[in-house]
Scaffold this motif. Structure first.
Motif, mmCIF file in Angstrom:
data_model
loop_
_atom_site.group_PDB
_atom_site.id
_atom_site.type_symbol
_atom_site.label_atom_id
_atom_site.label_comp_id
_atom_site.label_asym_id
_atom_site.label_seq_id
_atom_site.Cartn_x
_atom_site.Cartn_y
_atom_site.Cartn_z
ATOM 1 N N HIS A 261 0.829 -1.204 0.000
ATOM 2 C CA HIS A 261 0.000 0.000 0.000
ATOM 3 C C HIS A 261 0.873 1.267 0.000
ATOM 4 C CE1 HIS A 261 -3.697 2.273 1.239
ATOM 5 N NE2 HIS A 261 -2.795 3.081 1.757
ATOM 6 N N HIS A 265 1.719 4.629 -2.696
ATOM 7 C CA HIS A 265 1.801 6.080 -2.450
ATOM 8 C C HIS A 265 3.166 6.621 -2.881
ATOM 9 C CE1 HIS A 265 -1.993 6.590 -0.462
ATOM 10 N NE2 HIS A 265 -1.706 5.807 0.563
ATOM 11 N N GLU A 289 -5.469 7.273 -2.796
ATOM 12 C CA GLU A 289 -5.731 5.914 -2.313
ATOM 13 C C GLU A 289 -5.985 4.935 -3.469
ATOM 14 O OE1 GLU A 289 -5.307 4.811 0.860
ATOM 15 O OE2 GLU A 289 -4.595 6.823 1.329
ATOM 16 N N SER A 292 -2.479 3.610 -3.995
ATOM 17 C CA SER A 292 -2.006 2.651 -2.986
ATOM 18 C C SER A 292 -2.836 1.370 -2.961
ATOM 19 C CB SER A 292 -2.021 3.321 -1.612
ATOM 20 O OG SER A 292 -3.298 3.864 -1.336
HETATM 21 ZN ZN LIG Z 1 -3.088 5.174 2.021
#
Ligand SMILES: [Zn+2]
Length: 466
Positions: A261, A265, A289, A292
């Motif tokens: 994740h 990013h 998001e 990620s």
């Molecule tokens: Zn995140």
């Protein structure tokens, strides 16, 4: 000459101008003391939550520490741990409600001062939501109810059967349904890094190169050690325009999900680093998001780097079940806040009833009998409701984007990854629908989008059956 206004002539600064203008327009000097008071109440909530401990088998434990007992195969032990935490929270119910009552009043006043009818409409502007409206949210809630809840109920029925129970109780939701010991993806952090590197190499050469660069520049601080601050996140060194990842890996599957994740990013930060406008080197959360969460799904395709074939499927299953399970909670938390802030004069009893109606809609088949008060007060533990009002549906919107990237990759992996990287490189320079579009996704969150994604999740889960 192009007819039309500023936007047509200066597309480069469209988003930037829009955000600055918004900020200026919302500012009211009379709101400054109210916002100070609001921040004080947020601190009170944090202090109260952080101070809660219980005595469990002779030892004082924080509520966070108690979380792991919900994964214990020993059911009476799980129940004991769950009850203890629920009871401890209920002792403070009056305080939680009192903090929230005052927050609602303040927030309503802040919105009125800024010229809005209610805090919901104000919050949407304050959060820079130009690309969707409050009316889109009930469509999302309805779609979760009609599309996701049937799958969630199926998964709960399966869990009930595997655990050989008549009814699922609130303490039966986190344990492995086959009572297996926890997955052990790695023993040392160096192994986690080298295996994660292999996953990215297999996924995409450029992304693999990005992760290698982060290692070489020592931008990873991943091991858990004494005295280190808790948590896991990615942040950017703005001067150097480089991302770093901070986490506390201890050898759990959760750590693998976290590194994938946070690497997503980090790839986003690397992709957008060349933009000379600092504001454009970050995208809005709804798209951050996507970067990620997509990486969790795409990376999991190669998770055999950590596991045997059987354990890899188990890890994937846990991940996909988690995705199904988070949508109803997002819908609950979001719908609750819509209800709250469009009815600022409600009573506590009305508020509890509104919450319970949402628990009926989105809580699934869990038997809470004997714990009705705990159920009615469950929202006290969702810190966003107190600290970051309306900031939660972003995760649902982003998850839909990530699932679309993943669905695309199943049809054409190279193209899906190419679109993903193209969209990341846009940073925050374009409005959300354009970022989603560049990533190969629709920016839409009604049943039309959710239905095929739920179908895909269900099919994948079927393939991963133990
Ligand atoms: Zn995140």
């Amino acid at each position: 000459m192009i007819p039309g206004g500023r936007t047509a002539l200066h597309p480069r600064y469209e988003v930037f101008d829009r955000d600055v203008k918004n900020h200026v327009e919302l500012f009211r000097p009379e709101n400054v003391p109210l916002e100070t008071e609001e921040a004080r109440l947020c601190q009170q909530y944090q202090k109260l939550t952080g101070s809660l401990t219980v005595k469990f088998h002779g030892e004082e434990k924080t509520l966070v520490q108690m979380g792991r007992y919900l994964e214990e195969p020993d059911r009476p032990l799980r129940q004991e741990a769950w009850e203890l935490v629920a009871k401890r929270r209920l002792q403070e119910a009056e305080k939680f409600d009192a903090i929230f009552d005052r927050q609602i009043k303040l927030r309503h006043q802040i919105a009125r001062n800024a010229g809005f009818d209610n805090y919901r409409d104000y919050a949407f502007r304050r959060l820079g939501r130009f690309d969707y409206t409050p009316e889109d949210c009930p469509r999302f809630h309805d779609a979760v109810e009609t599309e996701v809840m049937p799958v969630e109920r199926e998964l709960q029925a399966e869990r009930r059967a595997q655990l050989k129970l008549d009814k699922l109780r609130p303490w039966d939701l986190a344990v492995d349904p086959l009572n297996r010991p926890p997955l052990k993806p790695f023993a040392r952090v160096e192994e986690m890094v080298s295996r994660t590197q292999k996953i990215f190499n297999r996924l995409d050469r450029e992304l693999g190169g990005g992760f290698r660069q982060m290692q070489e520049l020592r931008l990873l601080d991943l091991d858990n050690r004494k005295g280190k601050a808790p948590g896991g996140y990615q942040d950017t060194l703005n001067e150097a325009r480089l991302p770093f990842i901070f986490m506390n890996a201890v050898g759990l599957q959760r750590d693998v999900e976290t590194i994938l994740h946070e690497a997503g990013h980090a790839f986003h930060a690397l992709a957008a680093r060349e933009d000379n406008l600092r504001a454009y080197r970050h995208a809005p959360i709804e798209f951050c998001e996507v970067a990620s969460m997509s990486m969790e799904l795409l990376g999991n395709e190669f998770i055999e780097e950590f596991y045997s074939a059987a354990d890899a499927n188990r890890a994937r299953r846990v991940h996909l079940e988690g995705i199904i399970g988070i949508f109803p909670w997002i819908a609950t938390v979001d719908a609750f806040q819509h209800w709250i802030y469009t009815r600022p004069n409600h009573t506590r009893a009305e508020r509890a009833a509104a919450w319970l109606a949402l628990m009926d809609r989105f809580g699934g088949d869990v038997d809470w009998s004997g714990y009705e008060t705990a159920r009615a007060n469950l929202w006290h533990r969702q810190l966003h409701i107190f600290l970051h009002p309306f900031y939660y549906i972003e995760y649902g919107i982003a998850q839909l984007g990530a699932l679309q990237v993943w669905a695309n990759s199943k049809r054409d992996k190279a193209r899906a990854l190419n679109d993903y990287k193209t969209a990341l490189a846009l940073g925050g320079s374009r409005p959300l629908p354009e970022l989603f579009q560049a990533a190969g996704c629709g920016f839409e969150f009604s049943a039309k989008t959710i239905r095929p994604l739920t179908k895909l999740l269900r099919e994948e889960l079927e393939k991963l059956r133990d």
